[in-house]
Design an enzyme around this catalytic site. Structure first.
Site, mmCIF file in Angstrom:
data_model
loop_
_atom_site.group_PDB
_atom_site.id
_atom_site.type_symbol
_atom_site.label_atom_id
_atom_site.label_comp_id
_atom_site.label_asym_id
_atom_site.label_seq_id
_atom_site.Cartn_x
_atom_site.Cartn_y
_atom_site.Cartn_z
ATOM 1 N N HIS A 61 -17.261 9.760 -0.308
ATOM 2 C CA HIS A 61 -16.277 9.156 -1.209
ATOM 3 C C HIS A 61 -14.961 8.773 -0.540
ATOM 4 C CE1 HIS A 61 -19.097 11.130 -3.972
ATOM 5 N NE2 HIS A 61 -18.764 10.174 -4.814
ATOM 6 N N TYR A 120 -7.600 -13.938 3.903
ATOM 7 C CA TYR A 120 -6.425 -13.322 4.509
ATOM 8 C C TYR A 120 -6.630 -12.853 5.944
ATOM 9 C CZ TYR A 120 -8.841 -8.956 3.458
ATOM 10 O OH TYR A 120 -9.767 -7.960 3.402
ATOM 11 N N ASN A 179 -17.960 12.450 3.228
ATOM 12 C CA ASN A 179 -17.526 13.640 2.488
ATOM 13 C C ASN A 179 -17.516 14.811 3.448
ATOM 14 O OD1 ASN A 179 -17.321 12.451 -0.026
ATOM 15 N ND2 ASN A 179 -19.258 13.249 -0.803
ATOM 16 N N CYS A 211 -8.438 4.832 1.077
ATOM 17 C CA CYS A 211 -9.110 4.775 2.372
ATOM 18 C C CYS A 211 -8.338 5.577 3.411
ATOM 19 C CB CYS A 211 -9.216 3.331 2.873
ATOM 20 S SG CYS A 211 -10.091 2.198 1.762
ATOM 21 N N ASP A 251 0.835 -1.197 0.000
ATOM 22 C CA ASP A 251 0.000 0.000 0.000
ATOM 23 C C ASP A 251 0.872 1.250 0.000
ATOM 24 O OD1 ASP A 251 -2.116 -1.769 0.344
ATOM 25 O OD2 ASP A 251 -3.086 -0.536 1.882
ATOM 26 N N GLU A 260 -4.047 0.365 -2.136
ATOM 27 C CA GLU A 260 -3.324 -0.793 -2.642
ATOM 28 C C GLU A 260 -2.718 -0.492 -4.008
ATOM 29 O OE1 GLU A 260 -6.661 -0.742 -2.170
ATOM 30 O OE2 GLU A 260 -7.279 -2.354 -0.798
#
Length: 225
Positions: free
Chosen positions: A148, A91, A102, A53, A28, A186
């Site tokens: 978002h 995982y 937002n 994120c 990441d 990622e």
């Protein structure tokens, strides 16, 4: 290296974190939320390609009543709860996803400028939770949901229960004496898979970014590998 990563983060520079071969096997891009700009969002969007994120410590999320999204779904979904069964997750035992937000100062919320504004305002808010005694009502005055920016909640105690990028990145913010919120994405490859560790290390070297592994971070914390 761990020490180099901490120094870079203190100066608002990106660091790449590779979790582990026996976990996601992913890298990441990690940036302190307080230092996010529209240019960093563009880099994460174009060079990362995954889901952008922003993290928050579970202790801080609890103070604002920000839930794990699966807990919210468990209470509110009017459908068979088998959809929430995560026992087949490859995982981990659970995800850290929370609500999406937002800033109320944004337009659509999706542009690089808007997402950067939401993240920076969120980081500032997190940094003031205890200083100013901020509440969930204050949070609602600043942010709306859905939005978002995907929030992730870093498990309390960090690596005692989970060793994902949410915990690894947020822990580094703590260690760098920054507001404990990281913005992460990622790195994906054009072959349709996650970018290999070799390629992400090369990318970090070419761009002057730090590179650190989950093993290095966990060894500093106390070690699980």
């Amino acid at each position: 290296m761990y020490s180099e990563a901490i120094d870079l983060l203190k100066n608002g520079k990106p660091v790449l974190i590779f979790d582990a071969d026996d976990r996601e096997g992913e890298t990441d891009i990690v940036i302190p939320s307080e230092y996010i700009t529209k240019d960093f969002i563009r880099i994460m969007r174009k060079d990362g390609g995954g889901l952008i994120c922003t993290t928050i410590k579970e202790e801080d999320a609890d103070m604002l009543n920000i839930p794990y999204i699966e807990d919210l779904y468990r209470k509110c979904l009017d459908m068979d709860k088998s959809v929430l069964d995560a026992t087949d997750m490859k995982y981990d035992k659970n995800s850290t996803f929370s609500i999406t937000i937002n800033s109320r100062n944004t337009f659509t919320g999706i542009s690089d400028k808007d997402r950067a504004a939401t993240v920076r305002e969120f980081a500032e808010f997190v940094g003031n939770i205890r200083k100013k005694g901020l509440t969930s009502q204050d949070f609602g005055h600043k942010f709306r949901t859905p939005g978002h920016i995907h929030l992730l909640i870093a498990t309390k105690g960090y690596f005692s229960k989970r060793k994902g990028h949410t915990e690894l990145s947020t822990y580094l913010m703590d260690q760098a004496d920054l507001i404990p919120s990281a913005t992460i994405v990622e790195m994906l490859d054009d072959n349709g898979k996650s970018m290999s560790r070799e390629k992400t290390e090369k990318y970090a070297s070419e761009h002057g970014y730090g590179f650190v592994t989950g093993k290095e971070i966990l060894n500093q914390w106390g070690g699980y590998y």
